[in-house]
Motif scaffolding. Structure first.
Motif, PDB file in Angstrom:
ATOM      1  N   UNK A  29      16.379 -29.370 -59.530  1.00  0.00           N
ATOM      2  CA  UNK A  29      15.775 -28.118 -60.186  1.00  0.00           C
ATOM      3  C   UNK A  29      15.111 -27.014 -59.171  1.00  0.00           C
ATOM      4  N   UNK A  30      15.654 -25.737 -59.653  1.00  0.00           N
ATOM      5  CA  UNK A  30      14.890 -24.563 -58.695  1.00  0.00           C
ATOM      6  C   UNK A  30      13.544 -24.379 -59.034  1.00  0.00           C
ATOM      7  N   UNK A  31      13.019 -24.927 -60.273  1.00  0.00           N
ATOM      8  CA  UNK A  31      11.785 -24.539 -60.620  1.00  0.00           C
ATOM      9  C   UNK A  31      10.513 -25.344 -59.770  1.00  0.00           C
ATOM     10  N   UNK A  32       9.557 -24.436 -59.447  1.00  0.00           N
ATOM     11  CA  UNK A  32       8.593 -25.013 -58.827  1.00  0.00           C
ATOM     12  C   UNK A  32       7.738 -26.060 -59.534  1.00  0.00           C
ATOM     13  N   UNK A  33       6.905 -27.038 -58.880  1.00  0.00           N
ATOM     14  CA  UNK A  33       6.483 -28.366 -59.430  1.00  0.00           C
ATOM     15  C   UNK A  33       5.288 -27.858 -60.449  1.00  0.00           C
ATOM     16  N   UNK A  34       4.709 -26.792 -60.533  1.00  0.00           N
ATOM     17  CA  UNK A  34       3.745 -26.453 -61.311  1.00  0.00           C
ATOM     18  C   UNK A  34       4.263 -26.086 -62.615  1.00  0.00           C
ATOM     19  N   UNK A  35       5.728 -25.486 -62.681  1.00  0.00           N
ATOM     20  CA  UNK A  35       6.102 -25.248 -64.026  1.00  0.00           C
ATOM     21  C   UNK A  35       6.618 -26.683 -64.852  1.00  0.00           C
ATOM     22  N   UNK A  36       6.742 -27.609 -63.897  1.00  0.00           N
ATOM     23  CA  UNK A  36       7.169 -28.926 -64.735  1.00  0.00           C
ATOM     24  C   UNK A  36       6.224 -29.813 -65.309  1.00  0.00           C
ATOM     25  N   UNK A  37       4.853 -29.462 -64.730  1.00  0.00           N
ATOM     26  CA  UNK A  37       3.837 -30.477 -65.171  1.00  0.00           C
ATOM     27  C   UNK A  37       3.836 -30.888 -66.450  1.00  0.00           C
ATOM     28  N   UNK A  38       3.704 -30.050 -67.675  1.00  0.00           N
ATOM     29  CA  UNK A  38       4.055 -30.388 -69.034  1.00  0.00           C
ATOM     30  C   UNK A  38       5.169 -31.414 -69.492  1.00  0.00           C
ATOM     31  N   UNK A  39       6.233 -30.877 -68.989  1.00  0.00           N
ATOM     32  CA  UNK A  39       7.631 -31.500 -69.269  1.00  0.00           C
ATOM     33  C   UNK A  39       7.582 -33.125 -68.812  1.00  0.00           C
ATOM     34  N   UNK A  40       7.243 -33.100 -67.546  1.00  0.00           N
ATOM     35  CA  UNK A  40       6.971 -34.166 -66.869  1.00  0.00           C
ATOM     36  C   UNK A  40       6.116 -35.186 -67.517  1.00  0.00           C
ATOM     37  N   UNK A  41       5.076 -34.504 -67.923  1.00  0.00           N
ATOM     38  CA  UNK A  41       3.957 -35.583 -68.565  1.00  0.00           C
ATOM     39  C   UNK A  41       4.275 -36.176 -69.934  1.00  0.00           C
ATOM     40  N   UNK A  42       4.869 -35.089 -70.662  1.00  0.00           N
ATOM     41  CA  UNK A  42       5.694 -35.366 -72.064  1.00  0.00           C
ATOM     42  C   UNK A  42       6.510 -36.433 -72.029  1.00  0.00           C
ATOM     43  N   UNK A  43       7.648 -36.377 -71.190  1.00  0.00           N
ATOM     44  CA  UNK A  43       8.578 -37.319 -70.824  1.00  0.00           C
ATOM     45  C   UNK A  43       8.005 -38.674 -70.287  1.00  0.00           C
ATOM     46  N   UNK A  44       6.882 -39.023 -69.629  1.00  0.00           N
ATOM     47  CA  UNK A  44       6.543 -40.127 -69.403  1.00  0.00           C
ATOM     48  C   UNK A  44       5.734 -40.629 -70.714  1.00  0.00           C
ATOM     49  N   UNK A  45       5.136 -40.020 -71.602  1.00  0.00           N
ATOM     50  CA  UNK A  45       4.409 -40.580 -72.494  1.00  0.00           C
ATOM     51  C   UNK A  45       5.467 -40.752 -73.801  1.00  0.00           C
ATOM     52  N   UNK A  46       6.452 -39.922 -74.066  1.00  0.00           N
ATOM     53  CA  UNK A  46       7.462 -40.200 -75.120  1.00  0.00           C
ATOM     54  C   UNK A  46       8.352 -41.449 -74.722  1.00  0.00           C
ATOM     55  N   UNK A  47       8.722 -41.368 -73.675  1.00  0.00           N
ATOM     56  CA  UNK A  47       9.811 -42.607 -73.274  1.00  0.00           C
ATOM     57  C   UNK A  47       9.410 -43.793 -72.642  1.00  0.00           C
ATOM     58  N   UNK A  48       7.867 -43.677 -72.178  1.00  0.00           N
ATOM     59  CA  UNK A  48       7.272 -44.930 -71.358  1.00  0.00           C
ATOM     60  C   UNK A  48       8.211 -45.142 -70.092  1.00  0.00           C
TER      61      UNK A  48
END
Length: 245
Positions: free
Chosen positions: A183-202
């Protein structure tokens, strides 16, 4: 399968030699489905090596130790591993015979080098393994590596390490599955999605920043291939990926 890596060498700690072995082993073990849970670098000190191996052999499914298995004075890795198990170093006759034949072939192929440097190899040191250990021999390495109750002892020279690892690679199969997206996106723009993916899918989700001209990475890892695939698909719908997703 939880694996610990112990890389041995004063030159690694001093920064004189880059620790490419740890990186290479990490990639190979992860690709095999194992989890590299620890990476430790220690000096060429028998007592320190013994302490590290003694602690890790009980805590993890396997320990891979690299570096210093030859016959020079600072090659104390096998002695350290033997000490961790409370065993002596022994010289299997078959291993010594193998190395003796190898030394004879080398001398025949390189007579000028042998004469010039008056090479006098301590074959017993090169052939020695901890008592009860399974010797590991390859064409690339002169010194014998070994396996002792889940502890794998291998050379520090990268080409020799890679060849010896291949002789036991099948023993590191695990259940971990990984998918990586760029992804070309900076890490700061990914925090919410990364956190949600962890919680949603284990699953475990890591984000890694862009480097030079290369895009950043998002890595999804877990024991359930279906959960990893679902999490990766969910993320690809919600973050910008390098292929335009």
């Amino acid at each position: 399968m939880q694996v610990a890596l112990v890389t041995v060498g004063d030159e690694l700690l001093a920064g004189d030699t880059e620790n490419t072995n740890a990186s290479w082993l990490g990639r190979r073990l992860t690709a095999a489905g194992a989890t590299v849970a620890r990476v430790l670098t220690v000096p060429d000190d028998e007592a320190v090596i013994a302490d590290a191996v003694a602690r890790y052999r009980d805590a993890f499914d396997a320990v891979v130790v690299t570096g210093g298995i030859g016959g020079t004075p600072d090659d104390v890795t096998k002695a350290g591993v033997a000490r961790a198990f409370g065993r002596d170093l022994v010289v299997p006759e078959s291993v010594r015979a193998h190395l003796e034949a190898k030394a004879e072939r080398f001398a025949a192929d390189n007579p000028e080098m042998v004469d010039r440097y008056d090479m006098d190899l301590d074959l017993d040191a090169w052939a020695a393994v901890p008592e009860g250990g399974q010797p590991l021999l390859t064409d690339e390495s002169f010194a014998a590596g070994c396996v002792v109750d889940g502890v794998y002892v291998m050379p520090g020279i990268p080409e020799e390490l890679k060849a010896m690892y291949e002789t036991v690679a099948d023993e590191f199969d695990g259940d971990r599955t990984t998918e990586t997206m760029h992804t070309p996106a900076p890490e700061g723009a990914l925090v919410d999605r990364v956190t949600e993916a962890r919680e949603r899918f284990g699953v475990a989700v890591g984000s890694y920043p862009r480097k030079d001209d290369a895009p950043g990475r998002v890595k999804v890892t877990g024991d359930d291939p279906a959960a990893v695939a679902d999490a990766a698909a969910w993320l690809r719908e919600r973050i910008e990926t390098a292929d335009g997703g």
